[in-house]
Motif scaffolding. Structure first.
Motif, PDB file in Angstrom:
ATOM      1  N   MET A 110       0.794  -1.232   0.000  1.00 51.35           N
ATOM      2  CA  MET A 110       0.000   0.000   0.000  1.00 51.35           C
ATOM      3  C   MET A 110       0.832   1.290   0.000  1.00 51.35           C
ATOM      4  O   MET A 110       0.292   2.372   0.229  1.00 51.35           O
ATOM      5  N   ILE A 111       2.122   1.170  -0.248  1.00 46.61           N
ATOM      6  CA  ILE A 111       2.970   2.366  -0.273  1.00 46.61           C
ATOM      7  C   ILE A 111       2.520   3.317  -1.388  1.00 46.61           C
ATOM      8  O   ILE A 111       2.282   2.897  -2.520  1.00 46.61           O
ATOM      9  N   ARG A 112       2.349   4.593  -1.022  1.00 46.34           N
ATOM     10  CA  ARG A 112       2.044   5.684  -1.957  1.00 46.34           C
ATOM     11  C   ARG A 112       0.673   5.551  -2.621  1.00 46.34           C
ATOM     12  O   ARG A 112       0.468   6.054  -3.741  1.00 46.34           O
ATOM     13  N   VAL A 113      -0.269   4.937  -1.962  1.00 44.63           N
ATOM     14  CA  VAL A 113      -1.647   4.954  -2.454  1.00 44.63           C
ATOM     15  C   VAL A 113      -2.253   6.307  -2.098  1.00 44.63           C
ATOM     16  O   VAL A 113      -2.249   6.706  -0.932  1.00 44.63           O
ATOM     17  N   LYS A 114      -2.784   7.020  -3.083  1.00 47.73           N
ATOM     18  CA  LYS A 114      -3.286   8.370  -2.870  1.00 47.73           C
ATOM     19  C   LYS A 114      -4.808   8.449  -2.776  1.00 47.73           C
ATOM     20  O   LYS A 114      -5.354   9.336  -2.133  1.00 47.73           O
ATOM     21  N   SER A 115      -5.510   7.522  -3.441  1.00 50.12           N
ATOM     22  CA  SER A 115      -6.967   7.548  -3.425  1.00 50.12           C
ATOM     23  C   SER A 115      -7.490   6.144  -3.711  1.00 50.12           C
ATOM     24  O   SER A 115      -6.732   5.239  -4.076  1.00 50.12           O
ATOM     25  N   SER A 116      -8.802   5.990  -3.594  1.00 47.95           N
ATOM     26  CA  SER A 116      -9.410   4.687  -3.854  1.00 47.95           C
ATOM     27  C   SER A 116      -9.497   4.370  -5.339  1.00 47.95           C
ATOM     28  O   SER A 116      -9.947   3.286  -5.715  1.00 47.95           O
ATOM     29  N   HIS A 117      -9.071   5.297  -6.212  1.00 52.80           N
ATOM     30  CA  HIS A 117      -9.006   5.011  -7.640  1.00 52.80           C
ATOM     31  C   HIS A 117      -7.819   4.110  -7.961  1.00 52.80           C
ATOM     32  O   HIS A 117      -7.755   3.540  -9.050  1.00 52.80           O
ATOM     33  N   ASP A 118      -6.879   4.009  -7.019  1.00 51.51           N
ATOM     34  CA  ASP A 118      -5.729   3.131  -7.209  1.00 51.51           C
ATOM     35  C   ASP A 118      -6.206   1.684  -7.265  1.00 51.51           C
ATOM     36  O   ASP A 118      -7.051   1.270  -6.463  1.00 51.51           O
ATOM     37  N   PRO A 119      -5.693   0.877  -8.208  1.00 53.04           N
ATOM     38  CA  PRO A 119      -6.117  -0.528  -8.302  1.00 53.04           C
ATOM     39  C   PRO A 119      -5.898  -1.320  -7.015  1.00 53.04           C
ATOM     40  O   PRO A 119      -6.603  -2.302  -6.762  1.00 53.04           O
ATOM     41  N   ARG A 120      -4.953  -0.883  -6.187  1.00 52.33           N
ATOM     42  CA  ARG A 120      -4.677  -1.598  -4.938  1.00 52.33           C
ATOM     43  C   ARG A 120      -5.753  -1.379  -3.878  1.00 52.33           C
ATOM     44  O   ARG A 120      -5.740  -2.036  -2.834  1.00 52.33           O
ATOM     45  N   ALA A 121      -6.689  -0.459  -4.127  1.00 55.51           N
ATOM     46  CA  ALA A 121      -7.760  -0.197  -3.163  1.00 55.51           C
ATOM     47  C   ALA A 121      -8.630  -1.430  -2.950  1.00 55.51           C
ATOM     48  O   ALA A 121      -9.149  -1.653  -1.852  1.00 55.51           O
ATOM     49  N   ALA A 122      -8.792  -2.228  -4.008  1.00 59.61           N
ATOM     50  CA  ALA A 122      -9.596  -3.444  -3.867  1.00 59.61           C
ATOM     51  C   ALA A 122      -8.954  -4.409  -2.883  1.00 59.61           C
ATOM     52  O   ALA A 122      -9.642  -5.094  -2.122  1.00 59.61           O
ATOM     53  N   ILE A 123      -7.620  -4.456  -2.878  1.00 61.28           N
ATOM     54  CA  ILE A 123      -6.917  -5.326  -1.920  1.00 61.28           C
ATOM     55  C   ILE A 123      -7.089  -4.790  -0.508  1.00 61.28           C
ATOM     56  O   ILE A 123      -7.280  -5.556   0.446  1.00 61.28           O
ATOM     57  N   GLN A 124      -7.032  -3.484  -0.355  1.00 59.90           N
ATOM     58  CA  GLN A 124      -7.163  -2.873   0.964  1.00 59.90           C
ATOM     59  C   GLN A 124      -8.551  -3.056   1.548  1.00 59.90           C
ATOM     60  O   GLN A 124      -8.701  -3.385   2.726  1.00 59.90           O
ATOM     61  N   ASN A 125      -9.579  -2.848   0.749  1.00 61.95           N
ATOM     62  CA  ASN A 125     -10.944  -2.780   1.268  1.00 61.95           C
ATOM     63  C   ASN A 125     -11.773  -4.047   1.060  1.00 61.95           C
ATOM     64  O   ASN A 125     -12.927  -4.087   1.477  1.00 61.95           O
ATOM     65  N   GLY A 126     -11.219  -5.050   0.439  1.00 60.94           N
ATOM     66  CA  GLY A 126     -12.015  -6.248   0.164  1.00 60.94           C
ATOM     67  C   GLY A 126     -11.219  -7.534   0.253  1.00 60.94           C
ATOM     68  O   GLY A 126     -10.165  -7.601   0.880  1.00 60.94           O
ATOM     69  N   PHE A 127     -11.783  -8.578  -0.359  1.00 65.93           N
ATOM     70  CA  PHE A 127     -11.169  -9.906  -0.374  1.00 65.93           C
ATOM     71  C   PHE A 127     -10.908 -10.452   1.030  1.00 65.93           C
ATOM     72  O   PHE A 127      -9.854 -11.034   1.303  1.00 65.93           O
ATOM     73  N   TRP A 128     -11.872 -10.250   1.909  1.00 62.24           N
ATOM     74  CA  TRP A 128     -11.664 -10.644   3.312  1.00 62.24           C
ATOM     75  C   TRP A 128     -11.542 -12.156   3.474  1.00 62.24           C
ATOM     76  O   TRP A 128     -10.748 -12.641   4.290  1.00 62.24           O
ATOM     77  N   ALA A 129     -12.326 -12.914   2.724  1.00 54.46           N
ATOM     78  CA  ALA A 129     -12.250 -14.374   2.847  1.00 54.46           C
ATOM     79  C   ALA A 129     -10.861 -14.874   2.477  1.00 54.46           C
ATOM     80  O   ALA A 129     -10.294 -15.741   3.156  1.00 54.46           O
ATOM     81  N   ILE A 130     -10.292 -14.312   1.395  1.00 52.38           N
ATOM     82  CA  ILE A 130      -8.951 -14.725   0.972  1.00 52.38           C
ATOM     83  C   ILE A 130      -7.920 -14.356   2.028  1.00 52.38           C
ATOM     84  O   ILE A 130      -6.995 -15.138   2.321  1.00 52.38           O
ATOM     85  N   LYS A 131      -8.071 -13.186   2.630  1.00 54.65           N
ATOM     86  CA  LYS A 131      -7.119 -12.751   3.670  1.00 54.65           C
ATOM     87  C   LYS A 131      -7.151 -13.699   4.859  1.00 54.65           C
ATOM     88  O   LYS A 131      -6.098 -14.099   5.387  1.00 54.65           O
ATOM     89  N   TYR A 132      -8.354 -14.051   5.295  1.00 54.69           N
ATOM     90  CA  TYR A 132      -8.460 -14.959   6.443  1.00 54.69           C
ATOM     91  C   TYR A 132      -7.889 -16.333   6.103  1.00 54.69           C
ATOM     92  O   TYR A 132      -7.206 -16.953   6.935  1.00 54.69           O
ATOM     93  N   LEU A 133      -8.143 -16.822   4.890  1.00 56.83           N
ATOM     94  CA  LEU A 133      -7.614 -18.131   4.504  1.00 56.83           C
ATOM     95  C   LEU A 133      -6.087 -18.118   4.440  1.00 56.83           C
ATOM     96  O   LEU A 133      -5.430 -19.081   4.848  1.00 56.83           O
ATOM     97  N   LEU A 134      -5.522 -17.026   3.927  1.00 62.33           N
ATOM     98  CA  LEU A 134      -4.063 -16.902   3.870  1.00 62.33           C
ATOM     99  C   LEU A 134      -3.455 -16.909   5.270  1.00 62.33           C
ATOM    100  O   LEU A 134      -2.434 -17.570   5.511  1.00 62.33           O
ATOM    101  N   ILE A 135      -4.075 -16.183   6.190  1.00 65.97           N
ATOM    102  CA  ILE A 135      -3.542 -16.116   7.556  1.00 65.97           C
ATOM    103  C   ILE A 135      -3.667 -17.471   8.250  1.00 65.97           C
ATOM    104  O   ILE A 135      -2.717 -17.942   8.898  1.00 65.97           O
ATOM    105  N   ILE A 136      -4.820 -18.121   8.118  1.00 62.61           N
ATOM    106  CA  ILE A 136      -5.010 -19.433   8.746  1.00 62.61           C
ATOM    107  C   ILE A 136      -4.018 -20.449   8.171  1.00 62.61           C
ATOM    108  O   ILE A 136      -3.388 -21.218   8.918  1.00 62.61           O
ATOM    109  N   GLY A 137      -3.859 -20.448   6.847  1.00 60.51           N
ATOM    110  CA  GLY A 137      -2.894 -21.350   6.237  1.00 60.51           C
ATOM    111  C   GLY A 137      -1.472 -21.054   6.678  1.00 60.51           C
ATOM    112  O   GLY A 137      -0.672 -21.969   6.922  1.00 60.51           O
TER     113      GLY A 137
END
Length: 463
Positions: A110-137
């Protein structure tokens, strides 16, 4: 409100139907608030999982985990604590290793993200199921890391990260003290109600009384007439500094520039410094001056002591409060003085237009990941995007702060345990003692700075 919206986001892990149902039951809130709370919940769940591994009933079962089975006396000398004696602590190390690694990677992404128009915003604000699965694994995989030098090496990372988070925690506590006093003093000035005056006076007296009681108990239990010179110095020096700080808070010059500063803030800071002093000297390896570390302790006693103590419980409560405060609190006018404006959410001036609000009132909404692109199709979300023009907080620093918070909770849960340490000092560590004592001095220095800065730099805008 943000907590309710985050609960709705959490339901998205169970599918779109559950997500839509939960969102229909909650009010609208900012995406920045909801996302921060979601990460706070993730961190809390990780801390709870780490706490469960400390339960006495699980110690025998944990001895069969891969990292204990892979350990060998070739790596752990016989006179030191082996894997079985501290398996709960070593399990906490592995859980927090994965959590902190996750937040560190998110910080880099997330370095140098300026607004939610950045494509990385989807990673920041979503994909919660994938995040939890990655952490559990990741946690499952971490239990296969052989002990060897992992614990002793990771401890130094934990100690450094824990110290850095303590600095952030100091900033949040000083900001909280100023915010509390501003709110109560402001209400009293507006209403001139004696109830608010009594509340201000009563809270200050209570905090100082509790602090004095703590100082007396520290002298009784952590010092002896002919010994414990270092403990006596720490307690006495911090007591003197707290008195000086309280006097500074009511000086005419300080009152002129900050009329709402006073003994309420000082009493809160004093109480926290007393806690840091107790926490510091309770980690002293000097068994004669520390009632928690008695000489002649047996290995069985060590196994029973791999658990929580009073100092750890209070530390976790303060940590929990600071994490929630940093997730919910919006930077105020005192944030520039306390330097907490870099930690808290900024008011970036984003507002929801009336058309979107009307659609919400008519329940014409959808729930999506990331930047909420469904809004472009005539639908809106209950969690609305307030960062299209500018982010409300530094996403990279936020994840770095949570990575440090993970390391701090790791060290707190394990009593700043040093793997392969001497049996008699399982929960004692000279380095951790100095970390906490220095932190108490930094807390007082930061608070004094917040008091005198407007007087020293009268032309600088701190509002």
């Amino acid at each position: 409100m943000g907590l309710v919206c985050s609960t709705a986001q959490l339901a998205c892990l169970c599918g779109s139907t559950a997500c839509s149902f939960c969102c229909s039951q909650c009010p609208s809130c900012r995406n920045s608030t909801s996302t921060r709370i979601m990460y706070a919940l993730l961190l809390m769940l990780g801390a709870i999982a780490a706490c469960i591994t400390m339960a006495p009933g699980l110690q025998n079962a944990l001895k069969k985990v891969p990292f204990c089975a892979n350990s060998s006396s070739n790596y752990v000398p016989p006179e030191t604590v082996n894997c079985e004696a501290a398996v709960g602590y070593l399990a906490v190390y592995r859980i927090c290793f994965i959590l902190s690694l996750f937040f560190f990677l998110m910080s880099v992404i997330m370095i140098r993200v300026k607004s939610s128009h950045d494509p990385r915003a989807a990673i920041q604000n979503g994909f919660w199921a994938i995040k939890y699965l990655l952490i559990i694994g990741g946690i499952i995989g971490a239990f296969f890391i052989p002990e060897r030098s992992f614990g002793s090496t990771w401890m130094y990372f934990g100690m450094l990260g824990g110290f850095l988070f303590i600095i952030i925690q100091l900033i949040l506590i000083v900001d909280f003290a100023h915010t509390w006093a501003d709110a109560w003093v402001g209400t009293y000035e507006e209403t001139e109600s004696k109830r608010w005056y009594a509340a201000l006076l009563g809270t200050s007296v209570f905090n100082y009384t509790f602090s004095i009681t703590g100082i007396v108990l520290l002298y009784i239990y952590y010092t002896h007439p002919s010994e414990c010179a270092l403990n006596k110095f720490f307690i006495s020096f911090n007591l003197i500094l707290c008195v000086i700080t309280s006097i500074i808070s009511i000086l005419p010059t300080v009152q002129e520039h900050q009329p709402r500063s006073g003994l309420l803030q000082s009493s809160i800071v004093t109480l926290y410094v007393v806690y840091l002093t107790w926490s510091g000297i309770s980690n002293s390896p000097d068994s004669a001056c520390n009632p928690g570390f008695l000489p002649g302790i047996s290995n069985n006693d060590i196994k029973n002591r791999v658990t929580f103590d009073k100092e750890s419980i209070i530390g976790l409560m303060i940590w929990f409060s600071c994490v929630l405060y940093s997730s919910l609190r919006t930077a105020s006018k005192s944030s520039k003085i306390t330097m907490s404006e870099n930690v808290l959410v900024q008011d970036n001036g984003a507002v929801r237009n009336e058309g979107e609000q009307s659609l919400i009132d008519n329940e014409d909404y959808t729930t999506v990941e990331g930047r909420n692109p469904d809004a472009e199709g005539g639908h809106v979300t209950k969690v609305w995007d307030n960062e299209e023009e500018k982010v409300a907080y530094n996403w990279s620093f936020f994840h770095l702060m949570f990575a440090l918070a993970t390391l701090y909770v790791m060290m707190t849960l394990t009593n700043w345990y040093q793997p392969n340490s001497d049996l008699k000092t399982l929960n004692a560590n000279n380095a951790s003692m100095w970390v906490k004592i220095i932190s108490s001095w930094m807390c007082l220095a930061l608070y004094v700075w917040s008091l005198v800065a407007p007087a020293i730099f009268p032309n600088r805008d701190f509002s």
